[in-house]
Design an enzyme around this catalytic site. Structure first.
Site, PDB file in Angstrom:
ATOM      1  N   GLY A   1     -43.339  20.542  18.670  1.00  0.00           N
ATOM      2  CA  GLY A   1     -44.248  19.578  19.249  1.00  0.00           C
ATOM      3  C   GLY A   1     -45.538  19.477  18.467  1.00  0.00           C
ATOM      4  O   GLY A   1     -46.286  18.518  18.602  1.00  0.00           O
TER       5      GLY A   1
ATOM      6  N   PRO B   1     -54.853  13.778  11.471  1.00  0.00           N
ATOM      7  CA  PRO B   1     -55.848  13.827  12.550  1.00  0.00           C
ATOM      8  C   PRO B   1     -55.264  13.475  13.918  1.00  0.00           C
ATOM      9  O   PRO B   1     -55.658  14.036  14.932  1.00  0.00           O
ATOM     10  CB  PRO B   1     -56.879  12.773  12.156  1.00  0.00           C
ATOM     11  CG  PRO B   1     -56.570  12.354  10.785  1.00  0.00           C
ATOM     12  CD  PRO B   1     -55.222  12.855  10.401  1.00  0.00           C
ATOM     13  N   LYS B   2     -54.307  12.570  13.947  1.00  0.00           N
ATOM     14  CA  LYS B   2     -53.726  12.157  15.219  1.00  0.00           C
ATOM     15  C   LYS B   2     -52.997  13.343  15.865  1.00  0.00           C
ATOM     16  O   LYS B   2     -53.198  13.650  17.032  1.00  0.00           O
ATOM     17  CB  LYS B   2     -52.740  11.026  14.934  1.00  0.00           C
ATOM     18  CG  LYS B   2     -52.215  10.290  16.118  1.00  0.00           C
ATOM     19  CD  LYS B   2     -51.539   9.014  15.594  1.00  0.00           C
ATOM     20  CE  LYS B   2     -50.909   8.177  16.671  1.00  0.00           C
ATOM     21  NZ  LYS B   2     -50.521   6.865  16.151  1.00  0.00           N
TER      22      LYS B   2
ATOM     23  N   GLN C   1     -52.843  18.263  19.435  1.00  0.00           N
ATOM     24  CA  GLN C   1     -52.713  19.709  19.569  1.00  0.00           C
ATOM     25  C   GLN C   1     -53.942  20.325  20.222  1.00  0.00           C
ATOM     26  O   GLN C   1     -53.855  21.182  21.087  1.00  0.00           O
ATOM     27  CB  GLN C   1     -52.593  20.343  18.179  1.00  0.00           C
ATOM     28  CG  GLN C   1     -51.253  20.242  17.574  1.00  0.00           C
ATOM     29  CD  GLN C   1     -50.411  21.422  17.967  1.00  0.00           C
ATOM     30  OE1 GLN C   1     -50.671  22.550  17.570  1.00  0.00           O
ATOM     31  NE2 GLN C   1     -49.441  21.173  18.787  1.00  0.00           N
TER      32      GLN C   1
ATOM     33  N   GLY D   1     -55.461  25.663  10.814  1.00  0.00           N
ATOM     34  CA  GLY D   1     -54.515  25.658  11.944  1.00  0.00           C
ATOM     35  C   GLY D   1     -55.214  25.274  13.235  1.00  0.00           C
ATOM     36  O   GLY D   1     -56.359  25.648  13.474  1.00  0.00           O
TER      37      GLY D   1
ATOM     38  N   GLU E   1     -53.787  26.793  18.497  1.00  0.00           N
ATOM     39  CA  GLU E   1     -54.164  27.683  19.587  1.00  0.00           C
ATOM     40  C   GLU E   1     -55.637  27.651  19.949  1.00  0.00           C
ATOM     41  O   GLU E   1     -56.019  27.967  21.068  1.00  0.00           O
ATOM     42  CB  GLU E   1     -53.728  29.120  19.227  1.00  0.00           C
ATOM     43  CG  GLU E   1     -52.219  29.170  19.110  1.00  0.00           C
ATOM     44  CD  GLU E   1     -51.691  30.445  18.480  1.00  0.00           C
ATOM     45  OE1 GLU E   1     -51.419  31.383  19.233  1.00  0.00           O
ATOM     46  OE2 GLU E   1     -51.538  30.488  17.255  1.00  0.00           O
TER      47      GLU E   1
END
Ligand SMILES: Cc1cc2nc3c(=O)[nH]c(=O)nc-3n(C[C@H](O)[C@H](O)[C@H](O)COP(=O)(O)OP(=O)(O)OC[C@H]3O[C@@H](n4cnc5c(N)ncnc54)[C@H](O)[C@@H]3O)c2cc1C
Ligand code: SF4
Ligand code: FES
Ligand code: FES
Lengths: 753, 351, 165
Positions: A474, A640-641, A646, A710, A713
C-alpha cells in the site's frame, strides 16, 4: 574503466513527480489478486481453532464430533500432527519469532491455534472447528503489566542503539529548577491489516508454491524451507499485493506453517485465511507499555535531564520488547539522558514490530511529558522544543546527515495558525460551545537501510524490464520504485516494465522500518546504472556511434538516449546502440545497503512536527480531532502524492493510538474480549477531518545515493502526543494513559459546562 | 455455523405454522447471522420473514398515528420524509446506529429483537446465563466497563444496544405481534425484559410469536418540534452507544407541557422514568431543571462492575438531550446524527 | 439441504445451486463463483470490505445468507465498470489516491456508489464522512476517499444534468 564514467542520475524526470498509482486500475476494479483470492483446483479449506484461554492446557477436543460433520476431511491436533523438519522454537531467519504449530497441548496465549480442521468447504471446516468444543485445564492468566515482575531487557531499535546513559543523570536531576515525574501507559494494540493473514499452499513433489502476503519474500522462503526441510529455491512465494502489513506480515506465523503442513499431508492445495478475531494472537502486536519520564529543565528552560524508563509486555516464550524509551535518544538536547527498558512476561502472543515500533509508544509519552514540562515552565510548547533543539543526536553525539526539523516546525505552525495559542488550558470554545484545544508534538523516525538486490534488463527495443522482489503493501512500491528505476535508466515510466512481488526475482529484503524505498530503490538505481555503464562502454567503443570515443566525458541517459555529459546534443538511442552490438539485451545488477562507515558517522532520521486541534464536549467528554497538520522532512520524496498518503495514514494511526486502540483482556481467562472490529476501534472516516501534510525537502547526501529516508512510519510519532496535548489544552485534564477514553476525562472530574 | 433448514413462508399464517422450538425468524440477518457465526445462537430452522406480504409498509393513520411494518428496513424508515418531520428523534436514532450498509438490511422487527453486545454472550466458551441459563455470568467479574447500571441483576448485567428502541420507549410505542394464540399488542415498556433470574427471557415475546408492526400513537408527533436523540460514543461514527438519551418536549408557549425522556445502553431495556418526566411538566426549560430531571432519571442506578462512570455520563447525557430538545429539532438532519459534534459548529474559534 | 437461487449477477441472469445453506453472499462470490473482488475483512458486518449492491442498495455481503437472494440483482466491483470505461467513482478513487493497499477499496467503492444513489450526502464532506463510516480503511486513506466521493458525486450530478438537457 575510467573512460566510461556515468554521471549519477540524481534528479530524473520521474522521481519527484506525483505519479498516479500504477496499480490503481487493478485495485479499483477488483482485479488485484490478494492471496486468499486464489482458488486452485482441488482446494481444501483450513480453519484453525483458537484457544479461548491464555494459560493452561487443552484437556479434551471432541474430534469425533468434528470428523462426523459432513465435508470435514481431516483434523490435526497436537496428538497427531505430522512432524516438521524444523524446530518451531528456532529462529531460522534474522527477524523471526517462535511459532505455535500444535507442538503440544499447552496454551500460552489466547488465540493460539490448538487444532486445525480441513474441509471441502469453508463452511464445513469452520463448523468442524467449532464442534471440537475444547476443554481446558486453565490457570489464571497474566495479562496486565502488574501481573508479573519486570526484568531488565535492552531491546534493539531501528537505527538507534539500545537504551543507554549519557552525561550525569543524577546531576541533571539535581540541576533542574523545573521538573516533571510522570508515568504514561499505552495499551496493547493489534496491527489488523484489512487483509487478514492468509495463505494458499500447494506442493508439487518437494516444491512448494505459496500465495501469501509477505513483506519479506526471500526471508520467508528461507524460513519455510527450514521448517519443511527443502532448499529455499524450492519455495515459490507470490505476493503481488498485500492488503496492508504494518510489520505483521514480515514474519513466519504458526497458522500459515500449519496450512502448508496440511497441504503436504493431504497432497492437495490448502487455503487458510485468518478470521478477524484470529488476528488478535499469533500474528504479533504492539505490546503494552508503562513509561516513567522524569524531565528536568533549568531556569532558561533548557533540559537538564531526560530520564525515560519503559516497562513493556512480552510473551512468556519469546522476546520482543518495545524499545520505547529509545524515542528519547534522538530528539531533544539535554545535559544528561537515560533510556532504560524492562520487560514483563505475560500470557499474550509475542509482540512484534508494529508501524513505528518503539517510537510510536515512546514518542507518545515523551511528547506529553515535554508538554507537561513546558506547562510547568510556563512557556509555549513549541518554543520549549526549539530551546532544546538538538544539533547533534543526543544519544550518540553524531551529527545529523540532514535535519530540517526547524523548517517543519515553522511551516506546520504557520499553516496551523499556532501563534496566539493561549498558554493556559480551557480557554477556547467554538460557536457550539465545544471546548477547543491545540497541541503539538515532534515526530522522528530513524532512516534505516537493509539489503536489497535488483536487476535491470535493457531490451533491444530500448525498453526495459526491472525486477526486484519488493512488496507493495500500500505504500506504493509498484509506483515509486518504478519511478526510480526509470530514472536510473533514463527512460519514461511507460517504457519500463516493473516486476515485483515474486520470490524468483532478486531479493528486495524487508519492506519495513520505513527503509524499503531507500533500500530497494538504491538497488534499482544501481542496477539501472550498471546497464547504462555497459551501454556506455559499448557505444564509446563503437566507431559507428556518434558517442564513439566520448567515454572520458561520461554519459547521461535521457529519454531513451545515451548522451554525452555536458554535450547532450551528442546522443544516440539505446535501441540503435544495442542493434549494432548484435541486438542482445543488456542486463545490469545492483544492490542497495548502507555503507557501514556512513552508518557509523551520521545520525540518520526523518523528522517532523505535528499540530493538532481537538474539540471536546465539556459535559459529555466525547472527543474529536478536528485538524491535524504535519510537516515532515524525510529526505527526497520520490512521489509526493504517495508520500502524502503514507504520512496521512500514519497520522490517522496516531489518532487511533491516541483515542481508540486497546485490546482488553478478560482478567481470568486472559481472552481478549474485544477481538473484533466492533470492539477494537480504529478510526473511521468520520474521525478524520482537517488533515494536512507538508513535505519539507531535504537534500541528504549521506543517507544513500538517492537521498531517500522514508515516510511509512513517522506520521504515527508526534501525532499521538499532539492529540493528547490538545485534549489537555481543551479540558485542563491530563490523561496519562492511551487510548484516552470518555471515562478518563469524566473520572478526572472534568467540570460540567 | 451449525446447519439449519431454511424456510421462506409466503404468508404470515405459513410463517407461524412453520415455527418450531428450534426456529428463529430471520430479518435482515445483521444480528442473527452474526451470532450464528459465533455460535451464540444456533437455530435448527431459519424462517425468512423478510418477504411476508404487507409487512414492509409505513402507514399513517387518519388520526395521525403511525404503523411501521416489521420488515421495513431501518434506512427506509429513517429516510421517510414524514417520519423525519413528525418523529425526528426516531429518524435521528436510526441514523446514529450501525452503518449505511447495515441500516439498509436491518429490519424494524430485527432491531427490536437484537441481542445484547455483551462479549461473553457472543462467545459460547464463556459462561452466560442469558445464552445458557444457569451457567453463570462471566461478565460479572470480567470486562464489564460498558455494562448495565440500572435494572441489572446478579444473573445478568447486560445492556440493550438498540438506538431505535430508545425513542420508541419515550414515545409509547406499541408492538403488534402474532403467534399461535393469535394477535396481541405489547406496550414497548413491557416489551424488553429486565434480567431478574431469567435473563434468557429477553422480551415479552412468547415462543412462536412474530412481530408484525410497531405503532406510534398520534401524540408522538406532538413532540416533533422539540425532540432529539443524543448518543455518546468512543468514536465519531459506527460505534455502539456508551450511553444515549431520547428527549422530547411538548411546549406550550415557553413552558414544557409534557416531557419524555428515555436512556439507552444503561440497562437491558430502554430506561424511562416517569418521575423525571413529571418533574419537567409545567416548568420553563432551564439547565438546572434538566439536571434535576436527569438526576431523577438515574434514581436507583448502581454500578454492576467497573462502570460507575456510566452513571455520571448518563446523567449528563440526559440533561444535554433535554437541553437540545428545548432548543428544538433541527430543520435538517445533522450531518452527524445524534452526535455531540452534529451541531453546526462553525470553524471560528474564540480565544 | 440443497437449494437453488436465481439471481442477476453483474447484469447476467444466473441459476446458482447451493449445496450448503450456510453460505453467505460473500463466500458465494469469493469461493464458489470466482468473483473474489469483493473482500472479507471481518465477516461480521464490522468493516464494510464486503459491501455489494443488492437491488441497488449497499449491504454487507458477509451477513447476507445467499439462500435469501432468490430473484434479486447483485452488483459487485467486477460488474461496476462499463467494459474498459471506469465508473466515475472508480476513476475518482484513482485520481484522489483514495487507497493504499487496495484491500478495502472494492467495498469503499461499492459503498460510495450506494451512498451517492441514496442521495443522503450530496457533496457535503461531513455527510460523506458519516455516510462512508461503515467502511474501515486500515491504511487510513479516508482523506482521499472523502475527496473521491465528493468528486464523483459532482461528476455524476453533472452528467445527469447533461443527460436531462
Ligand atoms: C457492526 C454492527 C454495528 C451495529 N451498530 C449498531 C448501533 O450502533 N446501534 C444499533 O441500534 N444497532 C446497531 N447494530 C445492530 C443492528 O441494528 C441490528 O443488527 C439490526 O437492527 C437487526 O435487525 P435485522 O433485521 O438484521 O435482525 P436479524 O439479525 O434478522 O434478527 C435479529 C433478531 O430478531 C429476531 N427477529 C427478526 N425479525 C423478527 C420479527 N419480525 N419478529 C420477531 N423476531 C424477529 C431474530 O430471530 C433475531 O433474534 C449494529 C450491528 C452491527 C453488525
Ligand atoms: S452480563 Fe448477561 S449477557 Fe453478559 S455474560 Fe452475564 S449473563 Fe451473559
Ligand atoms: S467483511 Fe463484511 S463487513 Fe467486514
Ligand atoms: S487501502 Fe488499505 S485498508 Fe483501505
Amino acid at each position: 574503466m575510467p573512460d566510461t564514467l556515468v554521471q549519477p542520475v540524481r534528479f530524473g524526470s520521474n522521481s519527484g513527480q506525483p505519479v498516479t498509482r500504477r496499480d490503481g486500475i487493478a485495485k479499483v476494479t477488483g482485479a488485484a489478486t490478494f492471496a486468499a483470492d486464489n482458488q486452485p483446483a482441488g482446494l481444501l479449506h483450513a480453519v484453525y481453532l483458537p484457544a479461548t484461554i491464555a494459560r493452561g492446557r487443552v484437556t479434551h477436543l471432541d474430534v469425533a464430533a468434528a470428523e462426523a460433520h459432513p465435508g470435514v476431511v481431516q483434523i490435526i491436533t497436537p496428538a497427531d500432527r505430522p512432524p516438521l523438519d524444523g524446530d518451531p522454537s528456532a529462529k531460522p531467519t534474522p527477524f523471526s519469532f517462535r511459532i505455535d504449530v500444535l507442538q503440544d497441548d499447552t496454551v500460552r496465549y489466547a488465540g493460539q491455534p490448538i487444532a486445525l480442521v480441513l474441509g471441502e468447504t469453508l463452511e464445513a471446516a469452520t463448523e468442524g472447528a467449532r464442534l471440537l468444543a475444547p476443554r481446558y485445564a486453565a490457570e489464571t492468566a497474566r495479562t496486565a503489566l502488574d501481573d508479573e515482575t519486570p526484568f531488565a531487557f535492552e531491546p534493539a531499535g531501528f537505527g538507534l542503539p539500545a537504551g543507554a546513559e549519557h552525561g550525569d543523570v543524577a546531576g541533571g536531576h539535581a540541576a533542574a529548577t523545573q521538573a516533571v515525574d510522570v508515568t504514561y501507559e499505552t495499551a496493547a494494540q493489534y496491527h489488523n491489516a484489512m487483509e487478514t493473514h492468509a495463505v494458499v499452499a500447494a506442493w508439487e513433489g518437494d516444491h512448494l508454491t505459496l500465495d501469501m502476503p509477505s513483506q519479506a519474500l526471500a526471508m520467508s522462503c528461507g524460513a519455510y524451507a527450514y521448517f519443511f526441510g527443502i532448499p529455499a529455491e524450492n519455495v515459490t512465494l507470490r505476493s503481488p499485493y498485500l492488503g496492508g502489513g504494518f510489520g505483521s506480515k514480515a514474519f513466519t506465523t504458526g497458522p500459515q506453517v500449519l496450512a502448508i503442513l496440511a497441504a503436504r499431508m493431504t497432497g492437495r492445495p490448502v487455503k487458510l485465511s485468518l478470521t478477524r478475531q484470529q488476528m488478535f494472537g499469533p500474528v504479533g502486536h504492539r505490546g503494552a507499555t508503562r513509561q516513567r519520564l522524569r524531565l528536568g529543565a533549568d531556569v532558561a528552560a533548557a533540559l537538564t535531564v531526560i530520564d525515560h524508563e519503559s516497562i513493556a509486555a512480552t510473551s512468556s516464550f519469546d522476546d520482543f520488547v518495545e524499545p520505547a524509551a529509545n524515542a528519547s535518544q534522538g530528539l531533544y538536547s539535554a545535559q544528561a539522558l537515560r533510556a532504560a527498558h524492562r520487560a514483563v512476561r505475560l500470557d499474550v502472543g509475542t509482540p512484534g514490530p508494529m508501524r513505528a515500533p518503539g517510537e510510536a509508544s515512546g514518542s507518545a509519552a515523551l511528547e506529553c511529558a515535554m508538554d507537561e514540562l513546558a506547562q510547568e515552565a510556563g512557556i509555549d510548547p513549541l518554543e520549549f522544543r526549539l530551546r532544546n533543539y538538538a544539533e547533534t543526536e543526543p544519544g550518540t553525539g553524531k551529527p545529523y546527515s540532514s535535519k530540517a526539523l526547524r523548517q517543519c516546525y515553522d511551516q506546520a505552525a504557520e499553516r496551523f495558525g499556532w501563534a496566539g495559542r493561549p498558554l493556559a488550558p480551557r480557554q477556547m470554545r467554538d460557536e457550539a460551545g465545544l471546548l477547543v484545544g491545540w497541541g503539538m508534538g515532534t515526530a522522528l523516525f530513524p532512516a534505516p537501510m537493509f539489503a536489497a538486490e535488483a536487476r535491470a534488463t535493457l531490451r533491444p527495443d530500448g525498453s526495459a524490464l526491472v525486477e526486484t522482489s519488493a512488496a507493495d503493501m500500500g505504500q506504493g512500491a509498484w509506483t515509486a520504485l518504478a519511478q526510480i528505476a526509470a530514472d536510473s535508466l533514463g527512460l519514461p515510466l511507460d517504457r519500463v516494465e516493473f516486476r515485483a512481488g515474486h520470490s524468483d526475482l532478486p531479493d528486495a529484503g524487508v519492506a519495513g522500518g520505513s527503509g524499503h524505498t531507500a533500500t530497494a530503490g538504491t538497488a534499482l538505481h544501481a542496477a539501472g546504472g550498471d546497464v547504462i555503464r555497459q551501454l556506455g562502454e559499448i557505444a564509446a567503443a563503437d566507431e559507428a556511434s556518434p558517442l564513439h570515443g566520448a567515454g572520458n566525458a561520461g554519459f547521461v541517459a535521457r529519454d531513451g538516449r545515451l548522451c554525452v555529459a555536458g554535450d547532450e546534443e551528442r546522443s544516440e538511442a539505446f535501441a540503435d546502440i544495442l542493434a549494432r552490438a548484435g541486438g542482445a539485451a543488456l542486463i545490469g545488477n545492483g544492490s542497495g545497503s548502507r555503507a557501514p562507515e556512513d552508518a557509523e558517522r551520521w545520525a540518520m532520521n526523518a523528522h517532523g512536527a505535528v499540530f493538532a486541534e481537538v474539540k471536546v464536549d465539556p459535559d459529555l467528554c466525547q472527543m474529536r480531532v478536528t485538524r491535524l497538520v504535519g510537516a515532515f522532512a524525510a529526505g527526497r520524496i520520490i512521489n509526493p502524492k504517495l508520500a502524502e498518503s503514507q504520512l496521512m495514514g500514519g497520522m490517522i494511526w496516531g489518532t487511533s493510538f491516541a483515542l481508540h486502540e486497546e485490546a482488553r483482556h478478560d482478567r481470568h481467562t486472559g481472552r481478549i474480549v474485544n477481538a473484533d472490529f466492533a470492539g477494537y476501534h480504529i478510526a473511521v472516516n468520520a474521525d478524520v477531518q482537517g488533515l494536512e501534510v507538508i513535505t519539507v525537502h531535504e537534500d541528504d547526501p549521506h543517507v544513500n545515493a538517492l537521498g531517500i529516508k522514508g515516510v511509512g512510519e513517522i506520521g504515527v510519532t508526534g501525532t499521538v502526543g499532539a492529540i493528547a496535548n490538545a485534549i489537555w489544552h481543551a479540558t485542563g485534564t491530563r490523561v496519562r494513559r492511551f487510548p484516552i477514553r470518555v471515562r478518563d476525562l469524566l473520572e478526572a472530574g472534568s467540570p460540567v459546562g | 455455523m451449525k446447519r439449519f433448514d431454511y424456510i421462506r413462508p409466503a404468508s404470515i399464517d405459513e410463517a407461524l405454522a412453520a415455527w418450531n422450538p428450534g426456529a428463529a425468524w430471520l430479518g435482515g440477518g445483521t444480528n442473527l447471522v452474526d451470532l450464528m457465526k459465533t455460535g451464540a445462537v444456533q437455530p435448527d430452522t431459519v424462517i425468512d420473514v423478510t418477504r411476508l406480504p404487507g409487512l414492509d409498509r409505513i402507514e399513517w393513520g387518519a388520526d395521525g398515528s403511525l404503523r411501521i411494518g416489521a420488515m421495513v428496513r431501518n434506512a427506509d424508515l429513517a429516510d421517510d420524509p414524514e417520519v423525519a418531520r413528525r418523529l425526528p428523534m426516531v429518524a435521528e436514532a436510526l441514523l446514529a446506529g450501525a452503518s449505511g450498509q447495515l441500516r439498509n438490511a436491518a429490519t424494524v422487527g430485527g432491531n427490536l429483537m437484537q441481542h445484547t453486545r455483551c462479549n461473553y454472550f457472543e462467545t459460547p466458551q464463556a459462561a452466560c446465563n442469558r445464552r445458557d441459563p444457569g451457567t453463570g455470568c462471566d461478565a460479572r467479574d470480567g470486562e464489564n466497563a460498558n455494562l448495565a447500571v440500572l435494572g441489572w441483576s446478579e444473573a445478568c448485567i447486560a445492556t440493550n444496544p438498540s438506538d431505535f428502541c430508545v425513542p420508541l420507549a419515550a414515545l409509547d410505542a406499541v408492538v403488534e405481534v402474532q403467534g399461535p394464540e393469535g394477535k396481541r399488542e405489547i406496550a414497548i415498556a413491557d416489551f424488553h425484559s429486565l434480567p431478574g433470574d431469567t435473563p434468557e427471557r429477553r422480551t415479552a415475546l412468547e415462543p412462536g410469536e412474530l412481530i408484525l408492526a410497531v405503532r406510534l400513537p398520534a401524540a408522538a408527533a406532538d413532540f416533533a418540534g422539540h425532540a432529539r436523540y443524543l448518543k455518546v460514543r468512543e468514536r465519531t461514527s459506527y460505534a455502539f452507544a456508551l450511553v444515549s438519551a431520547a428527549a422530547a418536549l411538548r411546549m406550550e408557549g415557553d413552558r414544557i407541557a409534557e416531557a419524555r425522556l428515555a436512556l439507552g445502553a444503561v440497562a437491558a431495556k430502554p430506561w424511562r422514568v416517569a418521575e423525571a418526566e413529571a418533574l419537567l411538566a409545567g416548568q420553563a426549560p432551564d439547565p438546572h431543571l434538566f439536571a434535576r430531571a436527569a438526576g431523577a432519571a438515574l434514581t436507583g442506578a448502581a454500578p454492576s462492575g467497573d462502570n460507575s462512570w456510566k452513571i455520571d455520563l448518563a446523567r449528563r447525557t440526559a440533561a444535554r438531550a433535554l437541553a437540545m430538545a428545548a432548543t428544538g429539532a433541527p430543520a435538517r438532519m445533522p450531518a452527524l446524527p445524534a452526535s455531540p459534534f452534529g451541531e453546526p459548529a462553525g470553524d471560528h474559534v474564540h480565544a | 439441504m440443497a437449494s437453488s437461487i436465481a439471481l442477476t449477477l453483474n447484469g447476467v441472469a444466473r441459476q446458482v445451486a447451493l449445496d450448503d445453506l450456510r453460505v453467505t453472499l460473500l463466500d458465494l462470490l469469493r469461493e464458489r463463483l470466482a468473483l473474489p473482488g469483493t473482500k472479507k475483512g471481518c465477516d461480521r458486518g464490522q468493516c464494510g470490505a464486503c459491501t455489494v449492491l443488492v437491488d441497488g442498495r449497499r449491504v454487507n455481503a458477509c451477513l447476507t445468507l445467499a439462500v435469501t437472494l432468490d430473484g434479486v440483482e447483485v452488483t459487485t466491483i467486477e460488474g461496476l465498470s462499463d467494459g474498459e470505461t471506469l465508473h466515475p467513482v472508480q476513476a475518482a478513487f484513482i485520481e484522489n489516491d483514495a487507497f493504499q493497499c487496495g484491500y478495502c477499496t472494492p467495498g469503499q467503492i461499492m459503498s460510495a456508489v450506494g451512498l451517492i444513489a441514496e442521495g443522503r450526502a450530496g457533496d457535503d464532506a461531513e455527510r460523506i464522512r458519516e455516510g462512508m463510516s461503515g467502511n474501515l480503511c486500515r491504511c487510513a486513506a479516508y482523506h482521499g476517499i472523502t475527496l473521491a466521493v465528493q468528486d464523483a458525486t459532482r461528476r455524476m450530478a453533472g452528467a445527469e444534468a447533461e443527460d436531462a438537457a
